[in-house]
Enzyme design. Structure first.
Site, PDB file in Angstrom:
ATOM      1  N   PHE A 132       0.859  -1.187   0.000  1.00  0.00           N
ATOM      2  CA  PHE A 132       0.000   0.000   0.000  1.00  0.00           C
ATOM      3  C   PHE A 132       0.894   1.235   0.000  1.00  0.00           C
ATOM      4  CE2 PHE A 132      -3.114  -3.008   1.315  1.00  0.00           C
ATOM      5  CZ  PHE A 132      -4.344  -2.463   1.025  1.00  0.00           C
ATOM      6  N   CYS A 133       0.383   2.373  -0.506  1.00  0.00           N
ATOM      7  CA  CYS A 133       1.201   3.582  -0.562  1.00  0.00           C
ATOM      8  C   CYS A 133       0.325   4.817  -0.726  1.00  0.00           C
ATOM      9  CB  CYS A 133       2.164   3.547  -1.751  1.00  0.00           C
ATOM     10  SG  CYS A 133       3.251   2.120  -1.802  1.00  0.00           S
ATOM     11  N   THR A 134       0.925   5.990  -0.466  1.00  0.00           N
ATOM     12  CA  THR A 134       0.335   7.271  -0.850  1.00  0.00           C
ATOM     13  C   THR A 134       1.440   8.131  -1.445  1.00  0.00           C
ATOM     14  OG1 THR A 134      -1.310   7.207   0.929  1.00  0.00           O
ATOM     15  CG2 THR A 134      -0.861   9.348  -0.064  1.00  0.00           C
ATOM     16  N   ASP A 214       3.114   3.035  -6.537  1.00  0.00           N
ATOM     17  CA  ASP A 214       2.019   2.645  -5.651  1.00  0.00           C
ATOM     18  C   ASP A 214       1.361   1.375  -6.190  1.00  0.00           C
ATOM     19  OD1 ASP A 214       2.600   5.002  -4.375  1.00  0.00           O
ATOM     20  OD2 ASP A 214       0.575   5.820  -4.458  1.00  0.00           O
ATOM     21  N   ARG A 326      -7.785   7.169   1.927  1.00  0.00           N
ATOM     22  CA  ARG A 326      -6.715   8.096   2.283  1.00  0.00           C
ATOM     23  C   ARG A 326      -6.663   9.284   1.333  1.00  0.00           C
ATOM     24  NH1 ARG A 326      -2.737   4.398   0.853  1.00  0.00           N
ATOM     25  NH2 ARG A 326      -4.423   2.935   0.388  1.00  0.00           N
TER      26      ARG A 326
END
Length: 388
Positions: A132-134, A214, A326
């Site tokens: 997972f990432c932002t 991502d 998010r």
């Protein structure tokens, strides 16, 4: 919708651990504590592939062994010894078919750590499994481009109810390093890596481009690509994190990097987030394995949001699911402060806003392409904090 339904079912046991919804933007997280800055090392590309990681892994060997041991035990407990053995045996086949220099580097890492090549291979293809990432790109009123990211990893991988943390995420943190990649005595680019992970997930090439990756979910995802690689020997497709390293080493311009990320056939779907050195150079490249869609900085939206891009793990043209949103808090906080405040400070504060910042966050990185700067800091989300 099928993808989101499956993720919802997997996260259902944890949803009750969620705290109250987003309540406000973080404004005081920047500057980060320098005691949390990740250590700096170099990778000498003039050495043979087998030698490049030896010095670093001599220092990080214990941490890597602890991580691999935990992942091994977790996999066996979830899937059973027979299934783990089947996976492990096929990883040997995958390893021997990987292109150079990656297979050579993996063999060198295995030798330095005493781990089987199969387990080092699994560590090096984890993108094709789960992350997972932002990522955020922002342009200030003068046209300067800034890039930041949270790298979140370890969902469903050993939740500790007493410590309120994910075991794998915690074990990864001592392995996070800031790397300078050297060739012919000159710095080619810099990256933030997990020690012994030979691909690239976060990087800057001075005066040219910045990059982050991502996860993008899909039924035709990494597992299908891996099966095609093993069963049908389809070796024309690219491993995602190996392609990113090739781009960092070989692309000379933002446009060249953009083309390589857009047009190369991949094993797994992904989001490539790319920032350039000139005004308006920023894009989210949404990749299927054989197709792509690009959201450009100045063209994807209009009005007050045209100066930034935000990517979590969901397509830009779709709303994120309620149990993993998010994007909405990040967009809200950027709009609230406005372009006049666009800066590394703003990006870091947004990336420190819960739930953008959560128990899975292993590090936050900031990049400035024109300075050739990349910084990264270990993160620990104190309670109350969302599990993901």
């Amino acid at each position: 919708m099928i993808r989101q339904a499956l993720l919802f079912l997997l996260t259902l046991p944890y949803i009750q651990a969620r705290i109250e919804p987003f309540t406000g933007c973080e404004t005081n997280a920047f500057p980060p504590n320098q005691s949390d800055a990740v250590p700096h090392y170099t990778i000498n590309l003039d050495l043979t592939p087998e030698e490049r990681w030896t010095k670093l892994l001599m220092e990080k060997k214990g941490h890597m062994l602890a991580l691999i041991d935990d992942v091994r035990n977790l996999t066996i407990s979830l899937l059973g010894q027979k299934v783990f053995s089947f996976i492990n045996n096929n990883l040997e086949k995958i390893a021997s078919s990987l292109p150079q220099p990656y297979f050579g580097e993996i063999k060198g890492i295995a030798k330095a750590t005493g781990l089987p090549v199969s387990e080092v291979t699994l560590y090096n293809i984890f993108y094709e499994v789960f992350t997972f990432c932002t990522s955020i790109i922002a342009q200030d009123t003068s046209g300067n481009i800034y890039h930041g990211r949270n790298l979140d990893f370890g969902l469903f991988m050993g939740w500790d109810p007493k410590k309120h943390s994910w075991r794998v995420a915690e074990l990864l943190k001592p392995l996070i390093v800031h790397l300078g990649w050297i060739k012919g005595g000159k710095l080619v680019y810099e990256s933030v890596n997990y020690a012994g992970y030979v691909g690239i997930l976060t990087a800057v090439k001075k005066n040219q481009f910045t990059f982050s990756l991502d996860e993008r979910f899909g039924l035709n995802g990494g597992y299908i690509g891996i099966l095609e690689w093993v069963l049908f020997k389809d070796h024309k497709q690219k491993w995602v994190s190996f392609l990113t390293r090739e781009v960092m080493e070989n692309a000379k311009t933002y446009e060249e990097a953009k083309h390589m990320f857009s047009h190369t056939r991949l094993l797994a779907p992904v989001y490539f987030i790319l920032g350039g050195a000139k005004k308006g150079e920023g894009s989210i490249i949404t990749r299927w394995r054989d197709n792509f869609h690009i959201n450009d900085l100045q063209e994807h939206m209009s009005g007050s949001e045209s100066w930034f891009l935000v990517e979590t793990n969901y397509d830009q043209w779709k709303s994120p699911p309620f149990f993993d949103d998010r994007r909405t808090p990040a967009v809200h906080c950027l709009k609230l402060r406005g372009q006049k405040n666009a800066s590394p400070k703003l990006i870091y504060n947004v990336l420190s806003t819960k739930p953008v910042f959560n128990k899975l966050t292993t590090y936050t990185s900031l990049m400035d392409v024109n300075r050739g700067y990349i910084g990264a800091w270990l993160r620990r989300c104190e309670d109350p904090c969302w599990p993901w």
